[in-house]
Design a protein around this motif. Structure first.
Motif, short mmCIF file in Angstrom:
data_model
loop_
_atom_site.label_atom_id
_atom_site.label_comp_id
_atom_site.label_asym_id
_atom_site.label_seq_id
_atom_site.Cartn_x
_atom_site.Cartn_y
_atom_site.Cartn_z
N LYS A 22 -11.71 4.48 0.57
CA LYS A 22 -11.10 4.99 -0.66
C LYS A 22 -9.58 5.00 -0.56
O LYS A 22 -8.87 4.62 -1.50
N GLU A 23 -9.06 5.43 0.58
CA GLU A 23 -7.61 5.47 0.77
C GLU A 23 -6.99 4.08 0.75
O GLU A 23 -5.88 3.88 0.24
N MET A 39 -7.86 1.57 -0.98
CA MET A 39 -7.90 0.93 -2.29
C MET A 39 -7.06 1.63 -3.35
O MET A 39 -6.99 1.19 -4.49
N ARG A 40 -6.38 2.72 -3.00
CA ARG A 40 -5.61 3.42 -4.03
C ARG A 40 -4.12 3.12 -3.93
O ARG A 40 -3.59 2.85 -2.85
N GLU A 41 -3.47 3.13 -5.08
CA GLU A 41 -2.02 2.95 -5.20
C GLU A 41 -1.53 1.67 -4.53
O GLU A 41 -0.61 1.66 -3.73
N HIS A 68 0.85 -1.18 0.00
CA HIS A 68 0.00 0.00 0.00
C HIS A 68 0.89 1.24 0.00
O HIS A 68 1.98 1.23 0.56
N TRP A 69 0.41 2.32 -0.61
CA TRP A 69 1.24 3.52 -0.75
C TRP A 69 1.71 4.11 0.58
O TRP A 69 2.76 4.76 0.65
#
Length: 256
Positions: free
Chosen positions: A105-106, A108-110, A21-22
């Motif tokens: 949302k956070e 699932m990104r990057e 995760h980012w």
């Protein structure tokens, strides 16, 4: 692929990292003779309790450096949780700005690796609940043949704490980590003034041998002299306030 990356610091100390995760967030398991200490519980994407249960049979005490969503994701898997009183309200009533929908949302990104098969984002809920007890400045947690001292280190959050053990290992949470991303102190719930006092406090800690960050690379190569020099630079140049932007130093950076 295993969601968590385990990095052995020594036989009794394990870093539990989420590089997929980012945020590249990291928790730490410190094992004593009678008890183990879990510093933070990560994102809540994978089961950190399953990892911890594979690493130790001892009772596990969960302590939080601070109450932000990327550090409390796995709290609900455990039957105890300790936090500084100044972050208690966030744990019980919710984190300012962040609700379950925004955190989903956070999460699932990057992403750079597959999510665990059992993870269902639609079922993810941001933890809220009462802590078992409080972490206070100077408190010593005796794990059995290993002691861990609590240091109140506000700035990134009001009740942020760091931990130092009798090996000289410092775990500063989100008040100090490597410069891949800055230490954030630029939003309303943060305090640049407190963060700079925190860096000064950490720079004056005796017997620190190694520093392990909660994000980015595992070990931070920064000396006490460098920390104190950065504090002096920020103060002399009147930069210790919101709105002064990004401040880069050799091993870390700060965003005010």
């Amino acid at each position: 692929m295993e969601w968590f990356t385990l990095e052995q610091i020594d036989q009794q100390t394990v870093a539990i990292s989420e590089y997929g995760h980012w945020e590249k967030v990291r928790s730490f398991l410190l094992i004593g003779q009678k008890e183990a200490l879990l510093i933070d519980t990560g994102l809540g994407i994978g089961s950190i309790k399953e990892v911890v249960d594979r690493l130790t049979d001892l009772p596990v005490r969960v302590v939080l450096t601070h109450v932000h969503w990327d550090h409390i994701g796995g709290v609900g898997e455990f039957d105890n949780c300790y936090v500084h009183p100044l972050d208690r309200e966030w744990l019980e009533q919710g984190i300012p700005v962040w609700d379950t929908a925004s955190v989903r949302k956070e999460l699932m990104r990057e992403l750079s690796q597959p999510l665990p098969a059992e993870f269902d984002i639609s079922r993810f809920e941001l933890f809220q609940g009462r802590p078992t007890g409080h972490l206070l400045d100077g408190m010593v947690i005796d794990l059995g043949e290993r002691k861990v001292r609590v240091i109140h280190t506000p700035g990134h959050s009001p009740g942020h704490v760091s931990f130092i053990d009798d090996n000289g290992y410092l775990f500063p949470g989100d008040c100090l980590y490597s410069s891949e991303t800055p230490v954030y102190s630029n939003y309303p719930s943060t305090s640049p003034q407190d963060l700079v006092m925190t860096l000064e406090k950490l720079g004056n800690q005796p017997d620190v041998r190694r520093i392990f960050g909660s994000h980015n690379q595992l070990e931070i190569q920064v000396s006490s002299q460098e920390l104190l020099a950065s504090v002096n630079y920020l103060r002399v140049n009147d930069l210790v306030r919101h709105g002064t932007g990004l401040h880069n130093f050799k091993a870390f950076s700060l965003l005010f």
